[in-house]
Design a protein around this motif. Structure first.
Motif, PDB file in Angstrom:
ATOM      1  N   ASP A 178     -18.680  -2.371  -9.810  1.00  0.00           N
ATOM      2  CA  ASP A 178     -18.853  -1.953 -11.212  1.00  0.00           C
ATOM      3  C   ASP A 178     -18.262  -2.972 -12.180  1.00  0.00           C
ATOM      4  O   ASP A 178     -18.422  -2.844 -13.382  1.00  0.00           O
ATOM      5  CB  ASP A 178     -18.143  -0.617 -11.473  1.00  0.00           C
ATOM      6  N   THR A 231       0.811  -1.219   0.000  1.00  0.00           N
ATOM      7  CA  THR A 231       0.000   0.000   0.000  1.00  0.00           C
ATOM      8  C   THR A 231       0.844   1.267   0.000  1.00  0.00           C
ATOM      9  O   THR A 231       0.587   2.208  -0.761  1.00  0.00           O
ATOM     10  CB  THR A 231      -0.935   0.009   1.219  1.00  0.00           C
ATOM     11  N   SER A 254      -9.254  -4.245  -5.815  1.00  0.00           N
ATOM     12  CA  SER A 254      -8.796  -2.986  -5.249  1.00  0.00           C
ATOM     13  C   SER A 254      -7.346  -2.768  -5.653  1.00  0.00           C
ATOM     14  O   SER A 254      -6.689  -3.684  -6.163  1.00  0.00           O
ATOM     15  CB  SER A 254      -8.902  -3.037  -3.725  1.00  0.00           C
ATOM     16  N   PRO A 282      -8.321   4.918  -7.501  1.00  0.00           N
ATOM     17  CA  PRO A 282      -9.755   4.618  -7.460  1.00  0.00           C
ATOM     18  C   PRO A 282     -10.055   3.542  -6.428  1.00  0.00           C
ATOM     19  O   PRO A 282      -9.146   2.961  -5.827  1.00  0.00           O
ATOM     20  CB  PRO A 282     -10.030   4.102  -8.875  1.00  0.00           C
ATOM     21  N   THR A 283     -11.333   3.249  -6.264  1.00  0.00           N
ATOM     22  CA  THR A 283     -11.730   2.171  -5.355  1.00  0.00           C
ATOM     23  C   THR A 283     -11.244   0.830  -5.871  1.00  0.00           C
ATOM     24  O   THR A 283     -10.825  -0.040  -5.105  1.00  0.00           O
ATOM     25  CB  THR A 283     -13.262   2.139  -5.210  1.00  0.00           C
ATOM     26  N   ALA A 284     -11.325   0.648  -7.176  1.00  0.00           N
ATOM     27  CA  ALA A 284     -10.935  -0.636  -7.774  1.00  0.00           C
ATOM     28  C   ALA A 284     -10.462  -0.416  -9.201  1.00  0.00           C
ATOM     29  O   ALA A 284     -10.701   0.644  -9.799  1.00  0.00           O
ATOM     30  CB  ALA A 284     -12.108  -1.606  -7.751  1.00  0.00           C
ATOM     31  N   TYR A 285      -9.790  -1.420  -9.719  1.00  0.00           N
ATOM     32  CA  TYR A 285      -9.350  -1.420 -11.116  1.00  0.00           C
ATOM     33  C   TYR A 285      -9.927  -2.625 -11.840  1.00  0.00           C
ATOM     34  O   TYR A 285     -10.043  -3.710 -11.259  1.00  0.00           O
ATOM     35  CB  TYR A 285      -7.823  -1.510 -11.221  1.00  0.00           C
ATOM     36  N   ASP A 307     -15.295   3.186 -10.389  1.00  0.00           N
ATOM     37  CA  ASP A 307     -15.810   3.993  -9.279  1.00  0.00           C
ATOM     38  C   ASP A 307     -16.066   3.142  -8.045  1.00  0.00           C
ATOM     39  O   ASP A 307     -15.843   3.552  -6.918  1.00  0.00           O
ATOM     40  CB  ASP A 307     -17.114   4.694  -9.695  1.00  0.00           C
ATOM     41  N   ARG A 308     -16.562   1.937  -8.292  1.00  0.00           N
ATOM     42  CA  ARG A 308     -16.855   1.027  -7.177  1.00  0.00           C
ATOM     43  C   ARG A 308     -16.430  -0.366  -7.587  1.00  0.00           C
ATOM     44  O   ARG A 308     -16.412  -0.706  -8.773  1.00  0.00           O
ATOM     45  CB  ARG A 308     -18.361   1.009  -6.858  1.00  0.00           C
ATOM     46  N   ALA A 309     -16.107  -1.181  -6.591  1.00  0.00           N
ATOM     47  CA  ALA A 309     -15.680  -2.547  -6.881  1.00  0.00           C
ATOM     48  C   ALA A 309     -16.790  -3.337  -7.565  1.00  0.00           C
ATOM     49  O   ALA A 309     -16.535  -4.214  -8.384  1.00  0.00           O
ATOM     50  CB  ALA A 309     -15.251  -3.244  -5.591  1.00  0.00           C
ATOM     51  N   GLU A 326      -5.187  10.082  -8.542  1.00  0.00           N
ATOM     52  CA  GLU A 326      -5.921   9.681  -7.349  1.00  0.00           C
ATOM     53  C   GLU A 326      -6.360   8.223  -7.505  1.00  0.00           C
ATOM     54  O   GLU A 326      -7.031   7.876  -8.479  1.00  0.00           O
ATOM     55  CB  GLU A 326      -7.143  10.572  -7.151  1.00  0.00           C
TER      56      GLU A 326
END
Length: 419
Positions: free
Chosen positions: A267, A178, A294, A193-196, A263-265, A191
């Protein structure tokens, strides 16, 4: 200066002298025009406008006056050209768009010519063709200098940015932890994101051939590599343009590994559909595996995406974007053992029947749709039916029966994997 009231023509020297004598007033008028016409300059700090911008504007007007005085002889003043290059580089570093910088010089010349028209009046008329020619020459030289300075700075900036983005991608894919990932993102100005969504993509060999590679020639390997590289760049540009996100593109990995922010995992499912659709519109046949996670899970997701891509390639699947769930059954059957051998044996009778094997493979790939299979094979639908009947005779499994077809699909997958 007051408007000229005499009659007759004036010389270029007189016009240049008038401009030089009014440098203070004309410079102020140019700054006022820049603020009024170009929002970028209107938002600059006051101290920058009254400092750097005033200095380069005044020097530009002096250079224009010198250019007129010399009747265009001697070309662009070297010291001024250097100043324009340096100023453009500084504006690039500040993030001012290059079109606005070029427009600023055009605004300056426009204000200068308006001043000459006002002060010299009709006496300037005979000089207009010459002044017009010199104005175009001057602006051409200025534009070239701006482009040189701006592009030089942008290349340095983009080079640093590209390195930082590659380092971030490497930190994510290699799972460096991390702290290292966060620091890499900071250096890249991104920045997290929440997930890739992690996409392992490869141009199909058929795509390379259709794009013009000549495999039969002696230099087919280099030619193929050049064509493949061009197609990969085409997909990269298309993917980034279509998705409009901070996409991280990592070359290599047998074409590329792409990290697309979510935007969200949750997605991920919809994202797989979106990416498949985008790849389909790129006009380049692509096989891709996709997984998600993540930032800390990207390394594991990359391993899955690469394995899925390689797996669907071995299965002979059509171009598209595949998740592990799309090939879960075949993936599980791919593990060596008695079950795989038994399944492969179910279609062993087709080993000497390449047309029947090809027909069955296409029939499976087209989701058991005989008309689509016939179109893809370039034969009549009745021919497909006849071949399917022959397959049933040889294997004892009828492709028209759902239960038998499930076993045939599994058998075909096992046979491909064993091969």
């Amino acid at each position: 200066m007051t408007p000229h009231s005499g009659s007759g023509s004036v010389s270029l020297t007189a016009a240049a002298r008038e401009l030089q004598a009014s440098l203070g007033d004309v410079t102020s008028a140019v700054i006022t025009a820049l603020v009024a016409q170009l929002p970028t300059y209107a938002h600059l700090p006051r101290e920058q406008l009254s400092g750097d911008v005033v200095r380069i504007t005044r020097r530009g007007l002096e250079a224009f006056a010198e250019y007129l005085r010399a009747d265009g002889q001697g070309g662009f003043p070297d010291d001024y050209g250097t100043a324009v290059v340096a100023s453009a580089a500084q504006r690039a570093e500040e993030g001012i768009p290059m079109p606005d910088i070029v427009r600023a010089y055009f605004v300056g010349v426009h204000v200068a010519l308006t001043h000459l028209e006002t002060t010299l009046g009709s006496d300037l008329r005979d000089l207009l063709p010459t002044i017009t020619r010199h104005t175009f020459d001057y602006l051409q030289a200025v534009t070239a200098a701006v482009a040189e300075g701006y592009s030089r700075e942008r290349e340095l900036t983009l080079g640093d940015t590209l390195v930082a983005r590659l380092q971030l991608g490497g930190a994510l894919v290699e799972g460096r932890g991390t702290e290292a990932i966060v620091e890499s993102a900071r250096l890249a100005g991104i920045e997290l994101p929440t997930a890739y969504a992690v996409v392992a993509m490869s141009v199909t060999d058929q795509g390379v051939v259709h794009a013009g590679a000549e495999r039969s020639s002696r230099d087919s390997r280099p030619r193929d590599e050049v064509v493949r590289a061009r197609l990969v760049r085409q997909v990269r540009n298309h993917l980034v343009s279509e998705l409009g996100r901070e996409v991280l593109w990592l070359p290599g990995y047998r074409d590329a590994l792409v990290l697309i922010p979510l935007d969200r995992a949750d997605d991920a499912g919809q994202d797989a559909v979106d990416i498949d659709s985008v790849l389909g519109r790129s006009d380049v046949p692509i096989l891709a595996g996709i997984a998600h996670g993540s930032p800390e899970e990207v390394a594991a997701a990359a391993r899955i995406a690469l394995e899925v891509r390689d797996f669907v390639e071995r299965l002979g699947r059509r171009p598209g974007c595949y998740e592990l769930t799309d090939v879960a059954l075949e993936y599980q059957m791919s593990r060596p053992g008695p079950a795989q051998e038994a399944l492969a044996a179910l279609v062993a009778s087709l080993d000497d029947e390449p047309l029947l094997r090809a027909t069955l493979a296409v029939f499976v790939d087209e989701n058991r749709h005989r008309l689509r299979a016939a179109r893809r094979l370039g034969v009549h639908a009745n021919t497909v039916d006849n071949r399917l009947r022959k397959i049933a005779e040889l294997t004892g499994l009828d492709p028209h029966r759902p239960r038998d077809m499930t076993r045939l699909e599994a058998a075909m997958a096992a046979a491909r994997l064993r091969a």
